[in-house]
Design a protein around this motif. Sequence first.
Motif, PDB file in Angstrom:
ATOM      1  N   LEU A 103      27.130  34.974  96.768  1.00 27.09           N
ATOM      2  CA  LEU A 103      26.384  34.764  98.006  1.00 27.09           C
ATOM      3  C   LEU A 103      24.894  34.906  97.714  1.00 27.09           C
ATOM      4  CD1 LEU A 103      26.391  34.429 101.157  1.00 27.09           C
ATOM      5  CD2 LEU A 103      26.334  36.933 101.273  1.00 27.09           C
ATOM      6  N   VAL A 104      24.116  33.901  98.140  1.00 25.43           N
ATOM      7  CA  VAL A 104      22.666  33.935  97.974  1.00 25.43           C
ATOM      8  C   VAL A 104      22.007  33.834  99.342  1.00 25.43           C
ATOM      9  CG1 VAL A 104      20.659  32.806  96.965  1.00 25.43           C
ATOM     10  CG2 VAL A 104      22.815  32.827  95.703  1.00 25.43           C
ATOM     11  N   SER A 105      21.088  34.746  99.605  1.00 22.76           N
ATOM     12  CA  SER A 105      20.297  34.706 100.842  1.00 22.76           C
ATOM     13  C   SER A 105      18.844  34.432 100.477  1.00 22.76           C
ATOM     14  CB  SER A 105      20.398  36.032 101.588  1.00 22.76           C
ATOM     15  OG  SER A 105      21.754  36.318 101.932  1.00 22.76           O
ATOM     16  N   ILE A 106      18.277  33.362 101.056  1.00 25.30           N
ATOM     17  CA  ILE A 106      16.894  32.969 100.801  1.00 25.30           C
ATOM     18  C   ILE A 106      16.017  33.465 101.946  1.00 25.30           C
ATOM     19  CG2 ILE A 106      15.320  31.029 100.479  1.00 25.30           C
ATOM     20  CD1 ILE A 106      17.270  31.311  98.222  1.00 25.30           C
ATOM     21  N   ARG A 107      14.908  34.142 101.585  1.00 26.60           N
ATOM     22  CA  ARG A 107      14.023  34.687 102.610  1.00 26.60           C
ATOM     23  C   ARG A 107      12.587  34.242 102.373  1.00 26.60           C
ATOM     24  NH1 ARG A 107      17.496  39.337 101.651  1.00 26.60           N
ATOM     25  NH2 ARG A 107      18.889  39.571 103.425  1.00 26.60           N
ATOM     26  N   ILE A 108      11.897  33.971 103.465  1.00 27.24           N
ATOM     27  CA  ILE A 108      10.477  33.672 103.443  1.00 27.24           C
ATOM     28  C   ILE A 108       9.787  34.651 104.382  1.00 27.24           C
ATOM     29  CG2 ILE A 108       8.693  31.954 103.924  1.00 27.24           C
ATOM     30  CD1 ILE A 108      10.731  29.780 103.286  1.00 27.24           C
ATOM     31  N   LEU A 109       8.848  35.434 103.857  1.00 24.47           N
ATOM     32  CA  LEU A 109       8.164  36.478 104.637  1.00 24.47           C
ATOM     33  C   LEU A 109       9.173  37.428 105.270  1.00 24.47           C
ATOM     34  CD1 LEU A 109       5.368  34.305 106.296  1.00 24.47           C
ATOM     35  CD2 LEU A 109       5.205  35.714 104.238  1.00 24.47           C
ATOM     36  N   GLY A 110      10.247  37.716 104.533  1.00 23.05           N
ATOM     37  CA  GLY A 110      11.246  38.672 104.989  1.00 23.05           C
ATOM     38  C   GLY A 110      12.270  38.132 105.955  1.00 23.05           C
TER      39      GLY A 110
END
Length: 256
Positions: free
Chosen positions: A81-88
């Motif tokens: 499982l991969v979670s991508i975050r931008i500015l949290g």
Amino acid sequence: MKKYIGLLAFCLLISCSAKKTVIAETVANDKLTADKIIENHYKNKLNFKTLYIKSNVNYKDPNQSQNVTAEIKIKKDEIILVSIRILGITMAKALITPEKVQYYEKINSNYFEGNYSAISKLLGTELNFQKVQNLLVGETIENLKSGKYSLTLAENNYKLESVSNSESNNTFYLSSATYLLKKEVISQPSLERMLQVIYPGRKSAEEFNLPTGIEIEANQKSEKTTINIIYNSISFDEELSFPYSVPNSYERIFIN
């Protein structure tokens, strides 16, 4: 071809770049056979139940460049499982199992569910769950025990080149000190496709000899994709959850 941020989540599973941890090299032994080197390589095989990684990611292709953070969870041989975050803020998730790959992303409110053909096409080599997992933990994309290889020495590394009549030419560079993978090149000249993966460093044996990073370059004819990930923190064998749920309002997309 347009690249969605969710597809980026797939790609970063198999690419990373990080600060080197130096392991002293020994002089390569020119008396060893290819079979013996392969045998020594597999003595390093990782034995873990779960793996948790926090990372920074840079992705670039001819159309875009992205800098994001990523949380990667692995239950060995079962799920990634991969979670991508931008500015949290979580902007995309990708879930990979031996049966299929799927992702959703918030920017366009859409999701994908299908087989491995999409990421295989993007990175220029045929992939499956085991190959994705191997790339992430620094093991060879191909099973060296099932092929025939010629052996030469290259810059004090053991260089194994596939000996076959197939369209794919596979080359693996193994450390003279540890027999761990340092670089691999998978190419299909007739299709003008090449995937190169470099492992610039390793953590200590006490930390499972996990790569400190990978540098990946995928070339298909005139298009080049590069992805770099910096591992910020790593932990093994924790109790992990793998939450993944596509919002009902999201539209399914199909990738050729």
